[in-house]
Every structure is written in C-alpha cells, then in structure tokens.
Design a protein around this motif. Structure first.
Motif, mmCIF file in Angstrom:
data_model
loop_
_atom_site.group_PDB
_atom_site.id
_atom_site.type_symbol
_atom_site.label_atom_id
_atom_site.label_comp_id
_atom_site.label_asym_id
_atom_site.label_seq_id
_atom_site.Cartn_x
_atom_site.Cartn_y
_atom_site.Cartn_z
ATOM 1 N N ILE A 49 34.459 36.527 38.522
ATOM 2 C CA ILE A 49 33.227 36.491 39.315
ATOM 3 C C ILE A 49 32.177 35.557 38.717
ATOM 4 O O ILE A 49 31.258 35.134 39.428
ATOM 5 C CB ILE A 49 32.638 37.903 39.493
ATOM 6 N N THR A 50 32.304 35.231 37.422
ATOM 7 C CA THR A 50 31.335 34.318 36.824
ATOM 8 C C THR A 50 31.807 32.867 36.859
ATOM 9 O O THR A 50 31.137 31.975 36.324
ATOM 10 C CB THR A 50 31.039 34.714 35.364
ATOM 11 N N GLY A 51 32.944 32.629 37.486
ATOM 12 C CA GLY A 51 33.387 31.261 37.728
ATOM 13 C C GLY A 51 34.049 30.554 36.569
ATOM 14 O O GLY A 51 34.153 29.321 36.567
ATOM 15 N N ILE A 52 34.516 31.298 35.557
ATOM 16 C CA ILE A 52 35.145 30.645 34.394
ATOM 17 C C ILE A 52 36.617 31.017 34.267
ATOM 18 O O ILE A 52 37.236 30.730 33.243
ATOM 19 C CB ILE A 52 34.402 31.000 33.082
ATOM 20 N N TYR A 53 37.170 31.622 35.302
ATOM 21 C CA TYR A 53 38.538 32.128 35.212
ATOM 22 C C TYR A 53 39.538 31.000 34.956
ATOM 23 O O TYR A 53 40.353 31.067 34.034
ATOM 24 C CB TYR A 53 38.887 32.877 36.494
ATOM 25 N N THR A 54 39.483 29.963 35.780
ATOM 26 C CA THR A 54 40.406 28.839 35.619
ATOM 27 C C THR A 54 40.212 28.152 34.278
ATOM 28 O O THR A 54 41.181 27.781 33.600
ATOM 29 C CB THR A 54 40.227 27.827 36.761
ATOM 30 N N LEU A 241 49.159 30.476 39.798
ATOM 31 C CA LEU A 241 47.953 30.011 40.486
ATOM 32 C C LEU A 241 48.123 28.590 41.008
ATOM 33 O O LEU A 241 47.554 28.224 42.043
ATOM 34 C CB LEU A 241 46.748 30.080 39.546
ATOM 35 N N SER A 242 48.909 27.785 40.308
ATOM 36 C CA SER A 242 49.139 26.406 40.752
ATOM 37 C C SER A 242 50.073 26.337 41.944
ATOM 38 O O SER A 242 49.853 25.563 42.880
ATOM 39 C CB SER A 242 49.715 25.572 39.594
ATOM 40 N N ARG A 243 51.131 27.150 41.924
ATOM 41 C CA ARG A 243 52.139 27.091 42.978
ATOM 42 C C ARG A 243 51.808 27.979 44.176
ATOM 43 O O ARG A 243 52.031 27.601 45.325
ATOM 44 C CB ARG A 243 53.501 27.514 42.394
ATOM 45 N N TRP A 244 51.303 29.171 43.896
ATOM 46 C CA TRP A 244 51.025 30.142 44.974
ATOM 47 C C TRP A 244 49.634 30.748 44.760
ATOM 48 O O TRP A 244 49.492 31.942 44.513
ATOM 49 C CB TRP A 244 52.091 31.238 44.963
ATOM 50 N N HIS A 245 48.619 29.909 44.886
ATOM 51 C CA HIS A 245 47.250 30.318 44.575
ATOM 52 C C HIS A 245 46.794 31.488 45.442
ATOM 53 O O HIS A 245 46.308 32.510 44.944
ATOM 54 C CB HIS A 245 46.290 29.136 44.739
ATOM 55 N N ALA A 246 46.939 31.356 46.760
ATOM 56 C CA ALA A 246 46.450 32.395 47.677
ATOM 57 C C ALA A 246 47.170 33.718 47.448
ATOM 58 O O ALA A 246 46.550 34.788 47.419
ATOM 59 C CB ALA A 246 46.603 31.945 49.124
ATOM 60 N N LEU A 252 45.900 39.846 42.765
ATOM 61 C CA LEU A 252 44.850 40.189 41.814
ATOM 62 C C LEU A 252 43.743 41.002 42.483
ATOM 63 O O LEU A 252 43.204 41.942 41.894
ATOM 64 C CB LEU A 252 44.272 38.922 41.184
ATOM 65 N N THR A 253 43.406 40.629 43.711
ATOM 66 C CA THR A 253 42.408 41.398 44.463
ATOM 67 C C THR A 253 42.905 42.816 44.697
ATOM 68 O O THR A 253 42.150 43.789 44.568
ATOM 69 C CB THR A 253 42.106 40.720 45.814
#
Length: 321
Positions: A49-54, A241-246, A252-253
């Motif tokens: 949520i703070t935008g630093i995950y990647t 995350l690179s191959r199947w991001h959605a 994860l959600t």
C-alpha cells in the motif's frame, strides 16, 4: 577498498536520492516493522500500500550470483554497487526501529486490550484490501476466481492450530526460511507463521537476551534461514508478478481477505494449553459483540482510524512517487 571507492559504490546503488526520500522510506520501514511483529498482520501488506512492493522484491533479488562472484573475487566495490544497499539500509533501519521500540507496547496491548488493538488492525487490513485490489486489471471472472482461491487458502491457513515442533538447528533454519517470506507476502505475517510452526515464543524469547551464546546461535541459525528463504522466494514472486501479474495480485488480495478471520476483534476461546509455564490459546472462534457498548464504540472508532492510516499512507506515497 578505499573510503572514496566505498562511498562511490554506495551512492551508485539504487535508493533514496534526498534526505526527504530517505526519511519517507524509513517511515515505511517503521510501519512494516510494526506490522511484522503482530501475528496476523503482514509487513508485505504495508509495502504494497505504500508503493514500495516491487522495489522491495527487486532489492532482494539484487543479491544474486553475480554479487557472490564479485565477493569471491574480493571486488567489494563492484559487489556493493550492484545491490540495492541504500534502499535496503533505510528500509531495514525503519523495520529495526519499530521492532525495538514497539514490540513491548504491542505485547502489552495484545494481552490487556485485545479488542481495541485487533479493531485497529482489522481496519488497516480491510482498507489495504481495496488499495491492493485496485491493481487487479482486468477485473474479470478469471481473476476473481484467483481472489477466491487466495481467500479460501488464507482463511483455512490462519485457522490452523499452532503445533509443538522440534528445536533442532535444521528446523529453526527452516522456520526462518518460511517466516521471512511473509515480509514480501501480503496477507500472512511472519509472526503468525512462527506461531503456527510452534516457534513464536521460542524465537522471541531469545530476543530478550540475544548475547547469551545459546540464544545467539539460535538467532544466527534463524537469520541464516531467513536470508536463504527471502532470496529464493523473492525470485519466485518476481517471476509470478512478471508473467502473471493480475493473477498473482488477485491471489495476494485473496490472502488479505482470508486473513481477516485472524484479526476479527471478538473471539471465544475453545481450547487452550499451558506450554512452558504459560497459557497459550490453541483454538478460538469469532463471535459478535454483546450489544452496542462503549467497548464496541471504541472498537469502531479504532477501525475507522486504521482505515484512515492506510489512506494517509497511500496519499503520502503517491506524492513521493
């Protein structure tokens, strides 16, 4: 390596460029550390949520075979420049700050004011679900199926009963490898995984006096397992995350939705046991509060506060990006 080469290599690594960026990253680390010490709340959620995950996943992945080869050749400057040491230094300093300063307070709140503190956590995670869920694109039936899969898996996972497990070095190493994955896995906390593995009290007890030789060996073994686990798992997660991001974000959600079972404030104890002289709750069930009381009103207020904290963190992160 000379001091100038060391400084050049350090500044060449990815990370905050200004003091303000460094302070913001430290604050995000504090939030992650505060979350990681609670069984049921994930530091990976805060990173998301703070935008630093990647950035976090990439920073961990930077410790690769090329880094090891440079170390073996004693090319310390090259090894340092190739990893995201500035990013990790600020973040880890924030995490350690939280662990040192907040662990005692959190333990007190969980033991003396459980409804209030779990209400705050419930608000934090509930709001985080919507923040992370917005990254699911496209929001179609397939991805919703992955959300459901993650929800069901997490729901049953957090309901598992903590077990009694061995205290061998090999098992402590394995516990470190598994628990550290929660740092980059939203929805399940490392503290809860340790609780499930029967080693939460065992490991945290050693932190009270880490300089005793036996405790130091335990912590060093656990840390070695954590280092191996996070390096390997970060690569798996990056690939997904690179191959199947959605699909990955959907799962994860779902993890976070299922984890709400663990942080529901009102519980009834079904089974408990005395382990090493302390009473431990083994099994509970979620219940509704007995009417609208002052405690319920306070719990609702803390729930709203948790939601507002997530909203504030997201907005601060959006401005920093």
């Amino acid at each position: 390596m000379s001091g100038s080469n060391f400084k050049t290599a350090f500044m060449a690594s990815p990370g905050p460029k200004t003091l303000r960026e460094a302070a913001m990253l430290w604050l995000k680390g504090v939030c992650m550390g505060g979350a990681d010490i609670i069984p049921g709340v994930s530091g990976g959620t805060i990173a998301f949520i703070t935008g630093i995950y990647t950035q976090l996943v990439d920073a961990i992945r930077s410790f690769d075979t090329r880094f090891v080869r440079r170390l073996l050749r004693l090319d310390l400057a090259g090894a340092l420049a190739g990893v995201h040491v500035r990013f990790l230094a600020c973040l880890l300093f924030g995490i350690l700050t939280a662990v040192v300063t907040m662990a005692g307070f959190m333990n007190f709140m969980l033991n003396n004011h459980p409804v209030e503190i779990w209400s705050l956590f419930f608000g934090l995670i509930a709001a985080s679900i919507f923040v992370v869920g917005r990254e699911i694109k496209p929001l179609n039936g397939v991805n919703m199926g992955f959300v459901l899969l993650g929800t069901v898996g997490s729901y049953f996972l957090v309901g598992m009963i903590p077990v009694s497990t061995p205290e061998t070095s090999a098992f402590i190493f394995l516990c470190g490898s598994i628990a550290i994955c929660a740092m980059i896995l939203p929805g399940i906390s490392g503290a809860f995984l340790l609780l499930m593995l029967g080693k939460y009290e065992y490991v945290t007890r050693t932190l009270k006096n880490p300089f005793l030789w036996d405790n130091f060996v335990i912590l060093a073994t656990f840390a070695a397992g954590a280092a191996v686990g996070i390096v390997l798992f970060s690569r798996v997660l990056h690939y997904l995350l690179s191959r199947w991001h959605a699909a990955t974000v959907s799962v994860l959600t779902g993890f976070m939705i299922g984890a709400l079972r663990k942080v529901w404030p009102w519980k009834e104890v079904l089974e408990s046991a005395v382990i090493r002289g302390k009473m431990h709750v083994l099994r509970t069930q979620n219940v509704l509060p007995d009417g609208f009381t002052g405690e319920v009103a306070l719990a609702l207020g803390l729930f709203v506060l948790g939601v507002l904290v997530v909203v504030a963190l997201e907005r601060l992160s959006s401005r920093a990006r």
